[in-house]
Design a protein around this motif. Structure first.
Motif, PDB file in Angstrom:
ATOM      1  N   GLN A  59      -8.438   3.625  -4.148  1.00 34.94           N
ATOM      2  CA  GLN A  59      -8.626   2.176  -4.062  1.00 34.94           C
ATOM      3  C   GLN A  59     -10.045   1.776  -4.447  1.00 34.94           C
ATOM      4  O   GLN A  59     -10.249   0.789  -5.158  1.00 34.94           O
ATOM      5  N   GLU A  94       0.823  -1.215   0.000  1.00 39.22           N
ATOM      6  CA  GLU A  94       0.000   0.000   0.000  1.00 39.22           C
ATOM      7  C   GLU A  94       0.855   1.262   0.000  1.00 39.22           C
ATOM      8  O   GLU A  94       0.485   2.284  -0.589  1.00 39.22           O
ATOM      9  N   GLN A 150     -12.117   3.416  -6.417  1.00 32.21           N
ATOM     10  CA  GLN A 150     -12.359   3.664  -7.835  1.00 32.21           C
ATOM     11  C   GLN A 150     -11.403   2.876  -8.736  1.00 32.21           C
ATOM     12  O   GLN A 150     -11.539   2.916  -9.958  1.00 32.21           O
ATOM     13  N   ALA A 151     -10.457   2.174  -8.095  1.00 34.25           N
ATOM     14  CA  ALA A 151      -9.432   1.448  -8.863  1.00 34.25           C
ATOM     15  C   ALA A 151      -8.794   2.373  -9.887  1.00 34.25           C
ATOM     16  O   ALA A 151      -8.553   2.009 -11.037  1.00 34.25           O
ATOM     17  N   SER A 209      -5.834   4.058  -9.563  1.00 33.08           N
ATOM     18  CA  SER A 209      -4.388   4.197  -9.591  1.00 33.08           C
ATOM     19  C   SER A 209      -3.748   3.209 -10.560  1.00 33.08           C
ATOM     20  O   SER A 209      -4.118   2.045 -10.612  1.00 33.08           O
ATOM     21  N   THR A 210      -2.788   3.705 -11.301  1.00 35.28           N
ATOM     22  CA  THR A 210      -2.016   2.837 -12.191  1.00 35.28           C
ATOM     23  C   THR A 210      -0.662   2.500 -11.576  1.00 35.28           C
ATOM     24  O   THR A 210       0.235   2.042 -12.253  1.00 35.28           O
TER      25      THR A 210
END
Length: 430
Positions: free
Chosen positions: A330, A17, A332-333, A335-336
């Protein structure tokens, strides 16, 4: 013996994380640098008077939430100082501006910070007693343009860029004006008068705030109080001409930049130092924050420097709750950020350990992120470790060490290929 645990309301941040936290902070540093901001690092604790005078003695932060203690003097006869873990950072930044005479440069000061703050509030989703903020302040002498509506709009445009570059979906910007230092007292007086006959019907918090800090009543989220709040006077009706013109100029600059916004006449900031422009960025339901969907907020504070005994220095700033920002990413998913390493080097037999370590050194110097196994591992154990940690596995046996042709297994593609040592770094970066 009982296992020791982190204090309630605090937590540990662990890999993988922390890779996401580093990605967020690196994005903030990159975006802010493009707008001319430099980093400031202030002490984690300050004299209590700084927050009592700056934030306001009747705010919830000062009256209920601060961690405060008396620091003993070095001698029994020496009176200790009252110290407080910082509950917010704007007051500390302005204190630093005054103490280091940054006004003497005559230039606009653009400062950002990333660090922990502390509040003794009820722990809830995304809120901790030690929490992290990313924030920024723009301040300076009036002739530096620090009081310009252009600065308000520039800060808001920068924040929209930051959220977009992180990949936050569906954010909304709400803005309002709480007027000047003369507008606000007139509005507070009108609020007190309007609340007097109805406050007994409101929640306990509103009843208390109606006496101590009427503006905070407008922040109430209790459903049964909303009709009462909607009927209260609006700040827009109490603005003087200069405040109206300033707010109109902010909106015109946002329009020119294509930054969408909603004027929310109920949006106020509960801290005593806010004047004129106030704002919040919110995210849609389902973004990981529950019913409290504010992601960040801030506003203008043209009189704070004088309130703390410094020179006139208009300013505007904001604070982002980094814990809540991470939750949103997290949920919204969005992050790349890649948490897995580029490769796991697996030596077959302890005799290959020196070669494997030298190969790892070579790859790391070439910018490749790798972990090295141990030749004493069984091949199955190496495969299991590699699959958890990395996207690929580089197998180093006697033949590979002798020929310089390495066996590379790609876990996502399910393929195994032979790669020359000189081409390995480029192959692993793809």
């Amino acid at each position: 013996m009982a296992i020791l645990k982190a204090v309630r309301g605090t937590r540990d941040l662990l890999p993988p994380e922390t890779a996401l936290w580093n990605h967020v902070e690196a994005t903030a540093r990159s975006v802010f640098a493009r707008y001319g901001f430099g980093e400031i690092r202030t002490p984690i604790f300050e004299v209590t008077e700084l927050f009592a005078r700056g934030v306001g003695e009747e705010t919830d932060i000062v009256s209920k939430e601060m961690y405060t203690w008396e620091d003993r003097g070095r001698a029994e006869s020496e009176k200790g100082q009252n110290l407080t873990l910082r509950p917010e950072n704007t007051a500390g930044v302005v204190r630093a501006y005054i103490e280091h005479r940054l006004d003497e440069s005559g230039l606009l000061q653009k400062l950002f910070y990333i660090g922990p703050q502390f509040r003794r509030e009820r722990p809830q989703r995304g809120r901790y007693r030690q929490f992290w903020q990313i924030g920024a302040e723009v301040l300076g002498p009036a002739w530096s343009g620090a009081d310009s509506a252009l600065r308000d709009a520039e800060v808001l445009e920068m924040l929209s860029t930051f959220l977009n570059e992180l990949g936050i979906k569906g954010w909304k910007l709400e803005i309002n004006s709480v007027g000047s230092s003369t507008d606000r007292p007139r509005y507070v007086a009108a609020l007190r008068e309007a609340l007097a006959p109805v406050k007994a019907q409101m929640c306990d918090n509103c009843q208390r705030r109606a006496e101590t800090n009427p503006l905070r009543v407008l922040d109430c989220k209790e459903p049964q109080d909303q009709a009462t709040i909607e009927a209260l006077p609006k700040i827009a009706d109490f603005l003087d001409e200069a405040s109206r013109e300033h707010f109109a100029a902010v909106k015109a600059a946002l329009d020119a930049c294509g930054v969408e916004y909603i004027v929310n006449p109920r949006l106020v900031r509960g801290l005593d130092y806010y004047t004129r422009t106030t704002f919040e960025f919110t995210v849609p339901d389902g973004s990981g924050l529950g019913t409290q969907n504010a992601l960040l907020g801030g506003g203008r504070y043209d009189g704070l420097s004088e309130m703390l005994g410094g020179p006139k220095a208009p300013g505007i700033g904001f604070a982002i709750g980094e814990d809540r920002l991470i939750l949103t990413l997290q949920a919204q998913a969005a992050s790349t950020c890649e948490s897995k390493l580029d490769a796991f080097i697996a030596p077959i037999g302890v005799a290959q350990n020196p070669f494997a370590l030298a190969l790892a050194q070579e790859l790391r110097r070439d910018g490749v992120r790798v972990e090295v196994g141990d030749g004493s591992f069984r091949l199955k154990k190496s495969f299991e470790a590699a699959d958890k940690l990395a996207r690929r596995m580089v197998i180093v046996g006697e033949d590979e060490a002798a020929s310089g042709i390495l066996t590379v297994k790609d876990f996502s593609a399910g393929e195994q290929t032979k790669v020359a040592r000189g081409d390995l770094a480029e192959a692993l970066r793809r």
